[in-house]
Structures are given as C-alpha cells and as structure tokens.
Design a protein around this motif. Structure first.
Motif, PDB file in Angstrom:
ATOM      1  N   ILE A  47       5.607  -8.910 -12.719  1.00 48.92           N
ATOM      2  CA  ILE A  47       6.620  -9.097 -11.678  1.00 48.92           C
ATOM      3  C   ILE A  47       7.766  -8.090 -11.810  1.00 48.92           C
ATOM      4  CG2 ILE A  47       8.420 -10.697 -10.876  1.00 48.92           C
ATOM      5  CD1 ILE A  47       6.310 -12.849 -10.879  1.00 48.92           C
ATOM      6  N   PRO A  48       8.334  -7.877 -13.009  1.00 49.73           N
ATOM      7  CA  PRO A  48       9.390  -6.870 -13.076  1.00 49.73           C
ATOM      8  C   PRO A  48       8.898  -5.496 -12.619  1.00 49.73           C
ATOM      9  CG  PRO A  48       9.360  -8.179 -15.076  1.00 49.73           C
ATOM     10  CD  PRO A  48       8.135  -8.559 -14.298  1.00 49.73           C
ATOM     11  N   MET A  49       7.674  -5.144 -12.993  1.00 49.42           N
ATOM     12  CA  MET A  49       7.173  -3.832 -12.580  1.00 49.42           C
ATOM     13  C   MET A  49       6.943  -3.775 -11.081  1.00 49.42           C
ATOM     14  SD  MET A  49       4.877  -2.198 -15.469  1.00 49.42           S
ATOM     15  CE  MET A  49       3.749  -3.413 -15.988  1.00 49.42           C
ATOM     16  N   MET A  50       6.400  -4.865 -10.534  1.00 51.62           N
ATOM     17  CA  MET A  50       6.112  -4.857  -9.103  1.00 51.62           C
ATOM     18  C   MET A  50       7.390  -4.779  -8.271  1.00 51.62           C
ATOM     19  SD  MET A  50       3.063  -7.558  -8.598  1.00 51.62           S
ATOM     20  CE  MET A  50       1.359  -7.134  -8.918  1.00 51.62           C
ATOM     21  N   VAL A  51       8.500  -5.318  -8.785  1.00 50.93           N
ATOM     22  CA  VAL A  51       9.737  -5.221  -8.016  1.00 50.93           C
ATOM     23  C   VAL A  51      10.551  -3.999  -8.457  1.00 50.93           C
ATOM     24  CG1 VAL A  51       9.826  -7.703  -7.619  1.00 50.93           C
ATOM     25  CG2 VAL A  51      11.121  -6.730  -9.511  1.00 50.93           C
ATOM     26  N   GLY A  52      10.019  -3.212  -9.382  1.00 51.48           N
ATOM     27  CA  GLY A  52      10.696  -1.982  -9.794  1.00 51.48           C
ATOM     28  C   GLY A  52      11.883  -2.225 -10.706  1.00 51.48           C
ATOM     29  N   ALA A  98      13.862  -3.247  -6.383  1.00 53.58           N
ATOM     30  CA  ALA A  98      14.252  -1.835  -6.332  1.00 53.58           C
ATOM     31  C   ALA A  98      14.794  -1.497  -4.950  1.00 53.58           C
ATOM     32  CB  ALA A  98      13.038  -0.966  -6.639  1.00 53.58           C
ATOM     33  N   PRO A  99      15.567  -0.414  -4.854  1.00 52.73           N
ATOM     34  CA  PRO A  99      16.084  -0.014  -3.544  1.00 52.73           C
ATOM     35  C   PRO A  99      14.940   0.192  -2.556  1.00 52.73           C
ATOM     36  CG  PRO A  99      16.869   1.456  -5.302  1.00 52.73           C
ATOM     37  CD  PRO A  99      16.009   0.449  -5.939  1.00 52.73           C
ATOM     38  N   GLY A 100      15.088  -0.367  -1.364  1.00 53.18           N
ATOM     39  CA  GLY A 100      14.072  -0.190  -0.333  1.00 53.18           C
ATOM     40  C   GLY A 100      12.979  -1.235  -0.370  1.00 53.18           C
ATOM     41  N   LEU A 101      12.940  -2.029  -1.450  1.00 55.87           N
ATOM     42  CA  LEU A 101      11.862  -3.021  -1.548  1.00 55.87           C
ATOM     43  C   LEU A 101      12.312  -4.317  -0.881  1.00 55.87           C
ATOM     44  CD1 LEU A 101       9.060  -3.594  -2.543  1.00 55.87           C
ATOM     45  CD2 LEU A 101       9.977  -4.207  -4.761  1.00 55.87           C
ATOM     46  N   THR A 102      12.093  -4.389   0.424  1.00 57.12           N
ATOM     47  CA  THR A 102      12.487  -5.593   1.164  1.00 57.12           C
ATOM     48  C   THR A 102      11.466  -6.698   0.899  1.00 57.12           C
ATOM     49  OG1 THR A 102      11.206  -4.871   3.042  1.00 57.12           O
ATOM     50  CG2 THR A 102      13.518  -4.218   2.995  1.00 57.12           C
ATOM     51  N   TRP A 103      11.814  -7.918   1.346  1.00 54.05           N
ATOM     52  CA  TRP A 103      10.910  -9.055   1.112  1.00 54.05           C
ATOM     53  C   TRP A 103       9.526  -8.777   1.671  1.00 54.05           C
ATOM     54  CZ3 TRP A 103      11.492 -13.431  -1.761  1.00 54.05           C
ATOM     55  CH2 TRP A 103      12.767 -13.674  -2.263  1.00 54.05           C
ATOM     56  N   PHE A 104       9.469  -8.144   2.822  1.00 48.59           N
ATOM     57  CA  PHE A 104       8.157  -7.960   3.450  1.00 48.59           C
ATOM     58  C   PHE A 104       7.462  -6.683   3.002  1.00 48.59           C
ATOM     59  CE2 PHE A 104      10.093 -11.236   5.940  1.00 48.59           C
ATOM     60  CZ  PHE A 104       9.061 -12.149   5.987  1.00 48.59           C
ATOM     61  N   ARG A 105       8.033  -6.031   1.998  1.00 48.79           N
ATOM     62  CA  ARG A 105       7.299  -4.947   1.350  1.00 48.79           C
ATOM     63  C   ARG A 105       6.766  -5.379  -0.010  1.00 48.79           C
ATOM     64  NH1 ARG A 105      11.137   0.325   2.566  1.00 48.79           N
ATOM     65  NH2 ARG A 105      10.569   0.541   4.762  1.00 48.79           N
ATOM     66  N   VAL A 118      11.490   2.543  -2.841  1.00 51.69           N
ATOM     67  CA  VAL A 118      10.316   2.194  -2.045  1.00 51.69           C
ATOM     68  C   VAL A 118      10.565   2.585  -0.598  1.00 51.69           C
ATOM     69  CG1 VAL A 118       8.814   0.309  -1.325  1.00 51.69           C
ATOM     70  CG2 VAL A 118       9.801   0.305  -3.612  1.00 51.69           C
ATOM     71  N   THR A 119       9.630   3.334  -0.041  1.00 52.02           N
ATOM     72  CA  THR A 119       9.845   3.827   1.313  1.00 52.02           C
ATOM     73  C   THR A 119       8.814   3.303   2.305  1.00 52.02           C
ATOM     74  OG1 THR A 119       8.569   5.758   0.690  1.00 52.02           O
ATOM     75  CG2 THR A 119      10.972   5.965   0.622  1.00 52.02           C
ATOM     76  N   HIS A 120       7.798   2.608   1.820  1.00 50.37           N
ATOM     77  CA  HIS A 120       6.816   2.097   2.776  1.00 50.37           C
ATOM     78  C   HIS A 120       6.342   0.711   2.372  1.00 50.37           C
ATOM     79  CE1 HIS A 120       4.169   3.646  -0.318  1.00 50.37           C
ATOM     80  NE2 HIS A 120       4.752   4.821  -0.155  1.00 50.37           N
ATOM     81  N   GLU A 121       5.499   0.135   3.225  1.00 50.47           N
ATOM     82  CA  GLU A 121       5.067  -1.236   3.018  1.00 50.47           C
ATOM     83  C   GLU A 121       4.067  -1.344   1.868  1.00 50.47           C
ATOM     84  OE1 GLU A 121       3.645  -1.888   6.973  1.00 50.47           O
ATOM     85  OE2 GLU A 121       5.361  -3.193   7.391  1.00 50.47           O
ATOM     86  N   ALA A 122       3.771  -2.580   1.487  1.00 48.92           N
ATOM     87  CA  ALA A 122       2.771  -2.799   0.450  1.00 48.92           C
ATOM     88  C   ALA A 122       1.390  -2.420   0.986  1.00 48.92           C
ATOM     89  CB  ALA A 122       2.779  -4.272   0.037  1.00 48.92           C
ATOM     90  N   TYR A 123       0.520  -2.043   0.099  1.00 48.72           N
ATOM     91  CA  TYR A 123      -0.887  -1.770   0.425  1.00 48.72           C
ATOM     92  C   TYR A 123      -1.041  -0.624   1.431  1.00 48.72           C
ATOM     93  CZ  TYR A 123      -0.793  -6.545  -1.328  1.00 48.72           C
ATOM     94  OH  TYR A 123      -0.529  -7.661  -2.071  1.00 48.72           O
ATOM     95  N   ASP A 124      -0.234   0.402   1.272  1.00 47.62           N
ATOM     96  CA  ASP A 124      -0.351   1.544   2.187  1.00 47.62           C
ATOM     97  C   ASP A 124      -1.249   2.600   1.531  1.00 47.62           C
ATOM     98  OD1 ASP A 124      -0.086   3.649   3.902  1.00 47.62           O
ATOM     99  OD2 ASP A 124       2.037   3.266   4.327  1.00 47.62           O
TER     100      ASP A 124
END
Lengths: 543, 220, 344
Positions: A98-103, A185-192, A522-528
């Motif tokens: 989890i810490p890594m996934m949220v940066g 992390a910066p740019g990591l919104t809930w829906f990313r 993070v500049t784009h959505e998950a699973y891009d």
C-alpha cells in the motif's frame, strides 16, 4: 555464491542482524515478518485440518476421542480465522504494497505497524499456550452458554488471544485508512488508485468498525466465565442469543475482511495478465465499499433458527441478498476485462482464474444459505462448511497465493520457478474441489457440522473429501519448498517482470528502504498500458 | 529539492511536510476514537437490551447508586475537559508554563474522579453488590439486579481504565513539555491527547444518566 | 430406512417437498451462472491469448449498459429467491392449529421426549403419519438444535426459553434425528430416530404401556407434591392467582403491562416468580428454580393448560378462545374484586 556485480542497496541488505528485523519500522520488513508468522499459523491450522479429515475417513470416532476431536476443529477454526485469514493479505501484501502503491515512503504510523505485528504474535502465542496447556473445545464461535458455563477447557486464554490479535487488526486498519487518505503521491487522486488499494480501504473500514465489538464481546465472555456476572446466563436472566448477535456483528463482516483484499489482488492480476484496464473501474471500486457497508447489516442471517423473531429473519434475509449484487458486479467486470485482452498464463493468472471460478461458486451457494426456507435445512450442516471454505479457501487463499507469486519478485528480488508454480496451482485447484464439493452434497443430505462420528451412509462422500484434502496438502507443500528455494537459486527479477502498471513496479526489485529515490508524481489513471508501453519504448529508465 | 531536513526536527522521515504529519496524526486519533465508540457500543447495546427486558429491576438497582457522588464526578470531569482545552490553547500559543500547569490540573481532576469512583465501588463491595458468588439483593429478581451491576461495573470499569490510560498519556506529555519538546509549530501530541481526553469525558456524560438517573423517573 | 448410501435425502414431510422445489430452483440458477462464468473465462483465455510479447490491446473503458444489465438481472433473481424462501420459512415457522403436540427436552447429550398421554422416550420419538406434529422444546443446559434432515426442519433448543418446530410426515419409517448446534463433548452422539407410524400402529404403541398417566396428570401430581395448591386455590383465591382457565389468556400485571399466559410466562413465573407480578397480588411466591426439572416444568404447564376445561393437547392459540370462556376468565380470573379497575 557471490555474484560478480556489486549488489544494489535495498531494504533487505540495508541492515543485517536480528535486531534490524525485530525493531524495524520499515513496512516492507514488517510485511515479511507477518509473512513468516502467518505461514507458521497456516501450517499449524493445516495440521489440525489434516487430523480432522483423517478422523472423518471412517464413521466411528476411532482416531481420536471426541474431546480431542472437538479441540482439533476449534483450534483449526481459531488459528485459521484469527491468525491466518484475517491478517493474511492485508498484513503481508497490504503492508508491503500500500505505501508503494500510493507513492509513500512508509505507512502513516510505522511504530504502530510494528506494534500490530507484536500484538498478533502475542495473541498467537497466548492461544498456542492455551492449546498446549489443554486446548479449547468451544468452536471458534465461542457460543454461550457452552463457552461461559459448561466447557472445561482454556476458553479465557484463547478468547484473550483472539482479543489481542483483534487489536493488531484494528491498528493495521487504522494505519491503512490514514495512509490512503493522507499519504498519496502528488497527482494520485482517488480514482487513479489501484483497485487493490480501494479494496484494502474497504476492508480497513470493517477492521476499525467491527473488531472492537468482537473485543468487548470476548471480554464479556471472559468476565461471565470468571465471575458468573450473568450477561449470557439464562439462569440469571441473561440471554445467550445476545452473544450471537454481538459475535456475528463482527464475525460476519470479518468474512469481508478476509475476502475484500483478495478481490483487490484479483483486480491487479486480471488487469496485468490481460493488459487491460479493469472493466468498469468505478463499479469495481465502489462495490468494495458497498460490500463493506452491507456487511454490517446482515449478521442476523446466522440466526434464522436461533429463536430470533421471524420478522428479524425476514429483514436479515432480504438485506443479505443485497451483498450478492456488488459481488456479482465484480465477477462480471473481471470476466469482461478478459474480453479482447492480451491474456498470458503465468501462475498468478492461473490463481486468478481459480479465484473467479471458486468465488463464483462460493457466492452462489451463499444465496442458498441466505434463502430462509433452504437455510432452515442446511444451517449448521456441511453445506455451510463447504460454502465458507469456497469463499475463504477458494477465494481468499487462492488470491493470497496468486498475489504472493505476483509480488514475490518485488519482495525478494527473485523469480519463482514457473513450471513448478503452475503445477502446484493446478494441484491446489483440483484438490480443493475434490475436498469441498462433496461437502455440499453431504450438507444437503443432512450431515451436521462438528461431528466426531457420523452414520454410515455419509461415508462415501467423506472419503472423497479426505482424498481431496490429501491432494490439497501436497499442493500447498510444493510452493513452500520452491519459494524458499527461489530465495537463493531463483532467477534475479527485473523491476517490472510482468509488465504491470502500479507505482510499486516503478522502483527496483527489491525496493530501496524508502521505496522511491524520488517521490513519484502520477499523471495518468491506473492500468494505463499504453502509457507504460510508451515509457518503455522511449527508453525511460524504469526502476 | 529535499526540503525535508529543513523542516522541524519533529518531522518523521516518511512525511513530506509537518502539515501532512499533523493531519495524519489527527485523523488517526479520530479513527481510533471511532473504534472506541464501537468498543463501548457493544456494552451500550447489551445495556439497552436488558434495560428493555427488565425496566423495573434496573430502576430499582439504579436507586442504589449515589447520585450525589455521580453528579460531583460529572462536574469534575467537565471541569477537567475545560483545563484540557486550556492546555491545548497554551500549547498553541507557545506557553510552556501554561501548558504544564493545565496538564497538572487536568491530571489532578482525573485523579479526583478516580478516587470518588473508588469510594463508590468500595461501598458496593460493602453492600455485597459486586456480581459473583457474594452478590446479595433483597428485592425481587436478584439475577436481573446482578445484571444491572454487571453492566455498571463493566462500563464504569472500562471507563476508569480509559481514565488511567489518559492520565498516563498526560504524564508523558508533561514530561515532554518540561523538556521543551513542544512549540507553536509542533504540539500535535497535545492536540490528539486532548481529543482522547474529551472522548473519555463524553463517554461518562452518557454513562451518568444511563446508570444513575433512570431510577429517578421510574417508581417501580 | 435411511442408512443406505444416497446422494439426496428422502423427502418424508410436506416441508421437504417445498424446500426441495426451492432448492432445485437455486441449483439451476447456480449451475447456470457457474457454467457461464467458467465458460467465458475459458473462451476468452483461449480466444484472446497473448500472441505478441508487448502488444497493447485496444482499450475498453467499460459500459454503463452492461453494468446495468448485470446489476438488474441478478437483483431480480435474488428477489425471487427472497420471496420464495420467505414463504417457505413462514410455513416452517408457523405450526398449524390442529397439530398433535409433544414435548422435547434437550440435555447434554440426549433428547428426552414426552407425549401428552404420558409416554416418555429417550433419543426417539414416535409420531403418526399424515398429520402435523408440533414439538415444544427447551434445553436443560446449553443450546442444542433439533434437526430431522428427511423432514428438512431444524430449530434451536435453548435453555430458559421455549421454541417450537413442526412437521407433517408423509411416509412411514425411521428418520434420523440430529443435534445440529455444537453442544460439547458428545455432540455427535446426540442423535436418535423419529419413528413415523400408521395411525393405528401409533395408537397401539401409545396404549402399549410404560406411561404412568397423562402428562397433565403427572403435572397434577407434581403440583401437589410441591404444595402449589396450598396457595393457588380454586375455592379461596385470596393470596395467589387462581390458575383455572389461565392458559392462553392475557394477564394484567402489577406494573400496568399485560402479558399472555403462554408456556414461557408460566415457566418464568415458576423459576422467577418476581419477574411478572399479577395485578392485585403481593410478590410472596418463592422461586422453584432447581426444584423442578425441565420435564417437570412441561408437566406442570400441561396441567395448568388442562385446567382450562378443554382437553389437553388441543389448545387453541392465544386470542382465539371462545368468548364465554374469555368472559369467565375476566370475572374470576387472577384479579381480586376491587383491584381490577385499578389504573396506573
């Protein structure tokens, strides 16, 4: 022995010595501590399962006496539920990832995280002491008034063990919620966020809201047993059914603590190995939260024949069917993700296929037990046993093993041997079905749970089940051997061996102590996967 | 680029800014308090069920409690919440002396509460109103009366345990304040401990009417 | 006989048929969706297998229509399950009025059954085929659960409480009785048989001896042995409420509430007399907790039922008593003259 190249510094070789592990606050090291602990408890619980299945090979109780058998199934349940399944995915994979996934560099409260491991250990040791001192025979459900007045075994010590382990779970949940809220992390919104994080968030809500109720209930059981205070004693005006209400208020949602993180793992696996964004991302994310919320409204479906009001049963049955909907949404969305994907069959994906199939069957048989008229017949029979093993073993354990293989290279820097891994996944799938499918038939035939001896007419199905259990045991032992082997002899892993998209794959394998050299943006959505492919072709340094 | 080292020395390695750290601690404490509500909630649920089942006995048993001592204790706790607020305010304004004085006052009030509670419990002991083998009840339905006292001791006991933990936390804060660990920029521990202390007070605000005052409405 | 190997239980009661029909519907739904999901996984996994190492498939973001379809269809199906399941459950939970009655006491680790006519059995129960049977159950110690798979009925048996289960056997034979709620060391030994007999055979079994008078008459004897009659007197209803015609009637309590005098009320009044004091009486009755066994309790209840003037075992549910009787109860019932109009 020593490789020619100079090894990079990472979290495993940053420090050495026992102290560097026992006093660590690194979430990755704590994840590994949990991994070792729960593997131990899994093997212990597995030994009891083996003894149970051996006893049930023949109708009379000939391997053990009934007191011993009752302790076996109680310890199997207590250990597997409180010390393996509940911590399994969240405390190992969740802690690590989890810490890594949220940066982030760590969870929000690293010391609390270490404390929660010690609590699990302390609870486990206390329960094991009770086990060696004489065992406990109440079933993992501790139903009153048997547990409070009639049992002559170590109920208080075992309940206290579960109580302490409960606080481990509460602290883990609290840590996850705060980390996901405050440390992205910066740019990591809930829906990313990866769906793994969403499902852990939902599970953490249950840990935080449900576990304290179990804790206070176990305290009351201990007080009742020690001082006969009357809370659950009908002779003093207490109500033993109140215990069931309080117990299931936690223990039904606890099933979702066990399976929601598994669902998160499956979302990652299905996406990675079909190189597709998870179909209906928003629906899958919200269905996790919906399951967590509905989970708190259905506890009464364990009590349809317990003398609770008929109207209460009607309401609880009605609400129970609502849990089916978000679960169905997930299964359909995973299946749709495969459509027109680019599917490869590495071991984690085989586990994901297994999970979807077995969870579907477990979920569908859940409809049987939610249906009032049928539950009257199958309640407390092997049908229920089969149903929850399809969810907890077919679901959670398959997801756990799939996730363990998937992130093994990240955690250890080594690849697992693919051939053996595929073989064991297949053996586990077949062994599991052979063990538990006959139990559905047994249950509808009327075989009650927790029977040490049984009438002859049930034997054929019991023999099949025991045969399956031995296949299953072999299936579990194979990974134990080759995963340990791979620590030394496995192929070295690259940063992103499976071509996955999460932030955890953007750092080296194994990761450095603070996860990222530079806090990622993070500049784009998950699973891009398109963005991932572009990064790779542009030669952007990854890892 | 790496501003980390420039921030306050109290900033832990894994946070980017002091603000993020404070937000995380505060949210953590709020979530912890939610778990506490659920913890007490189990007991409140049990209380509700049995009071519903046995309203008259509960009213009669409630009459055994000393409303004066309970009332005084309520006032003591409310006043301690006030001194706790002053402690937080002193920390915010950077007054080390004010912080220490108010922490000591809060702890003293907490101790007064516990001492009074101790007298009440002792009285129950003398009256054989402690659940268990020696429990004695003159009126009808001794079993149900015992249920009331079981809940009374479980709830007030758990509450008192939280008070003891709270006093322990405040002692730690006092030590930290004495060592000059807090400043206008860093007083998060005082803030979160304040949340905890208020929570424990609020639990009492619910316990007092539920346990002490029900008999005053009922003449059963 | 049910000792031979089979894959599906016998259907030996009316309930069994209702439950099985619902079960087959559920099996059909479960099989359909299991095969659908397994089939789709296999099909997609082969059809869309990876052919080029780093290929990136066309992105599909999801579709609202599909999401709605696979939300609404399962929702509709589960609502059918709920409604159907609820109707079967209500059938199981509500015994018919004309049922034959018997009593069951569970204790670690045996079932003790009593017939109205006084026969007692252990781990066995004889019943006639072709008419509903209602069992009133309680436990002496922990929670048990009365379970007859071939009838598809099960209900928990609790200490300090009465629960009921009923069934309507449709074929004769021996059927397994299990305890389904874990109850301690010899839980798996708490099993027995239900013998379903032709009515004539049942009658001759009943008259086969062994019984020392009907349940109500045993209750009457116990009533005298415990000297209950010293106080609860018909001729002199001064100190204690008269029990004649009490059963099934509402009783006004000293605290203003009103309860129906059912089995649970009578049991409570014997073990915990102070719990519900009848209006107009003093709480002077001592407790009989520990002095009356659960079986004795059932006999006392049956005796008090028999005082209503109606034959034991054919008791009508509360509230359906014929009007004159209810009136009579109101006149000479548990209240003294003068205390009746008391309002609080």
């Amino acid at each position: 022995m020593i490789t020619a190249t100079v090894e990079q510094k990472h979290y495993l070789n940053a420090e050495y010595g026992l102290k560097s592990w026992l006093l660590t606050t690194d979430h990755k090291r704590i994840g590994l501590l949990y991994l070792g602990t729960i593997t131990f408890f899994f093997l212990l619980g597995g030994i009891f399962a083996t003894l149970i299945r051996l006893e049930l090979l023949t109708p009379p109780g000939d391997l053990t006496n009934s007191e011993t058998y009752n302790k076996f199934f109680t310890l199997h349940g207590v250990i597997m539920v409180f010390f393996f399944l509940i911590p399994s995915i969240p405390a190992t994979l969740g802690n690590f990832l989890i810490p890594m996934m949220v940066g982030a560099r760590d969870l929000a409260f690293p010391k609390l995280n270490l404390l929660s491991w010690y609590l699990l250990l302390a609870g486990g040791l206390l329960s094991m002491w009770a086990m060696f001192a004489g065992g406990v025979d109440t079933g993992w459900t501790f139903y009153t008034p048997y547990s409070t007045t009639y049992s002559n075994t170590y109920v208080i010590a075992t309940a206290l063990g579960a109580f302490i382990a409960g606080f481990s779970s509460i602290l883990t949940g609290l840590n996850f919620i705060v980390t996901i809220h405050r440390m992205r992390a910066p740019g990591l919104t809930w829906f990313r966020l990866p769906l793994f994080v969403w499902s852990h968030y939902a599970a953490a809500l249950i840990m935080v809201l449900g576990t304290p109720v179990l804790a206070v209930t176990l305290v009351l059981v201990a007080l009742e047993r020690a001082f006969r205070i009357g809370i659950f004693d009908p002779a003093l005006g207490g109500d033993p059914v109140l215990f069931q209400h309080l117990f299931w208020f936690y223990s039904h949602p606890a099933v979702y603590i066990m399976v929601l993180p598994g669902m998160g793992v499956i979302s990652e696996l299905v996406s990675t190995f079909s190189r597709r964004r998870v179909f209906g991302y928003g629906f899958v994310a919200f269905s996790s939260v919906a399951i967590a919320v509905y989970g708190f409204l259905v506890w009464g479906h364990h009590m349809f024949v317990s003398s609770q009001s008929v109207y209460a049963s009607l309401v609880f049955s009605f609400l129970s069917f609502f849990v089916a909907i978000p679960s169905a949404i997930k299964v359909f969305n995973w299946t749709a993700t495969l459509y027109k994907g680019s599917i490869s069959y590495e071991t984690p994906m085989l586990y994901a296929f297994g999970f979807i199939g077995l969870f579907t069957m477990g979920g569908l048989t859940g409809l049987f037990v939610a249906t009032l008229g049928v539950d009257v017949h199958v309640h407390d029979t092997y049908f229920v046993v089969a149903h929850f093993h399809y969810i907890m073993v077919g679901g959670t354990l398959m997801a756990y093993l799939g996730g363990l293989h998937f992130w093994w290279p990240k955690m250890t820097g080594r690849m697992y041997p693919e051939g053996w891994a595929k073989l064991s996944a297949l053996v586990i799938f077949l062994g599991f079905n052979l063990t538990f499918f006959p139990q559905f038939l047994l249950g509808y035939l009327g075989m009650p749970r927790r029977y040490h001896a049984y009438p002859d007419e049930f034997q054929v199905l019991h023999v099949l089940s025991t045969a399956g259990a031995s296949v299953l045991a072999v299936g579990y032992l194979i990974p134990l051997v080759y995963l340990v082997w791979s620590l030394r002899y496995g192929k070295r892993a690259t940063a992103n061996p499976f071509g996955a998209t999460g932030l955890e794959w953007k750092t080296s394998s194994p990761p450095p102590t603070y996860n990222f050299d530079v806090t990622p943006a993070v500049t784009h959505e998950a699973y891009d996967y398109r963005a991932l492919a572009e990064e790779e072709t542009e030669g952007v340094r990854v890892g | 680029m790496d501003t980390h080292a420039l921030e306050s020395p109290a900033l832990r390695h894994h946070f980017d800014t002091a603000e993020q750290q404070k937000d995380a601690s505060t949210l953590g404490m709020w979530i912890f308090l939610v778990t506490e509500i659920m913890f007490f909630g189990g007991l409140f649920a049990g209380y509700t069920v049995y009071r519903q089942l046995y309203p008259n006995v509960f009213a009669a048993a409630s009459n055994e409690l000393d409303i004066l001592l309970g009332g005084v204790n309520t006032a003591v706790l409310i006043f301690s919440s006030f001194t706790m607020v002053l402690a937080v305010w002193s920390a915010q304004t950077g007054s080390r002396k004010g912080l220490m004085v108010n922490l000591v006052l809060t702890m003293l009030l907490g101790l007064v509460f516990l001492v009074i509670k101790g007298f009440e419990w002792h009285h129950k002991w003398v009256m054989h109103e402690i659940p268990g083998a020696s429990f004695h009840w003159e009126g009808p339905n001794p079993g149900q009366a015992q249920l009331f006292f079981s809940l009374y001791f479980a709830m007030t006991g758990l509450h008192a345990l939280h008070m003891v933990v709270g006093i322990g936390i405040l002692s730690l804060l006092l030590y930290m304040a004495w060592r000059g660990r807090f400043s206008r920029d860093y007083y998060t521990p005082v803030d979160t401990a304040g949340l905890y202390w208020h929570f424990v007070d609020i639990i009492w605000i619910f316990l007092f009417p539920l346990l002490y005052l029900i008999g005053r409405h009922h003449h059963g | 006989m049910s000792t031979t190997f089979r894959l599906f239980p016998q259907a030996a009661s009316t309930t069994a048929n209702s439950v099985d029909a619902l079960y087959f519907f559920l099996v059909a739904v479960a099989a359909f969706f299991s095969i659908l999901i397994f089939g789709l996984i296999f099909f997609f996994a082969i059809r869309h297998r990876r052919r080029v190492a780093r290929e990136v498939p066309q992105e599909v973001r999801g579709g609202l229509t599909l999401e709605i379809i696979w939300t609404v269809i399962p929702f509709g199906l589960v609502m059918v399950m709920f409604a159907w399941g609820a109707s079967v459950y209500l059938e199981v939970a509500r015994p018919p009025d004309n049922a034959l009655q018997a009593y069951v006491v569970g204790k670690q680790w045996m079932w003790k059954t009593q017939h109205m006519e006084g026969q007692r059995e252990i781990n066995e129960l004889h019943v006639p085929v072709g008419r509903p049977v209602k069992l009133t159950m309680t436990s002496e110690d922990v929670i048990h659960s009365f379970y007859v798979p071939d009838f598809r009925v099960k209900w928990d048996v609790l200490p300090g409480k009465y629960t009921t289960v009923w069934f309507h056997p449709t074929r004769t034979g021996k059927f397994r009785l299990f305890c389904a709620e874990y109850c301690g060391t010899k839980h798996s030994g708490m099993i027995g048989w239900i013998h379903v007999m032709e009515p004539a055979a049942y009658e001759s079994w009943l008259s086969g001896g062994g019984a020392s008078g009907s349940l109500a008459s045993s209750g009457e004897k116990l009533f005298q042995d415990l000297a209950c009659g010293n106080c609860h007197r018909v001729d002199q209803p001064g100190r204690c409420p008269d029990l004649t015609g009490l059963f099934g009637k509402p009783v006004r309590l000293a605290d203003g509430r009103s309860v129906v005098a059912d089995e649970a009320y009578i049991r409570e009044s014997i073990v915990n007399p102070g719990a519900k004091i009848t209006a107009g009486f003093q709480p002077i009755m001592p407790t009989f907790q520990g002095l009356v066994t659960e079986e004795g309790m059932l006999q006392l209840i049956e005796y008090i039922k028999s005082l209503s003037g109606r034959p034991a075992g054919a008791q009508a549910p509360p509230g359906t008593a014929p009007a004159p009787e209810r009136q009579a109860a109101g006149e000479r019932g548990p209240s003294l003259p003068g205390s009746a109009p008391e309002k609080r």
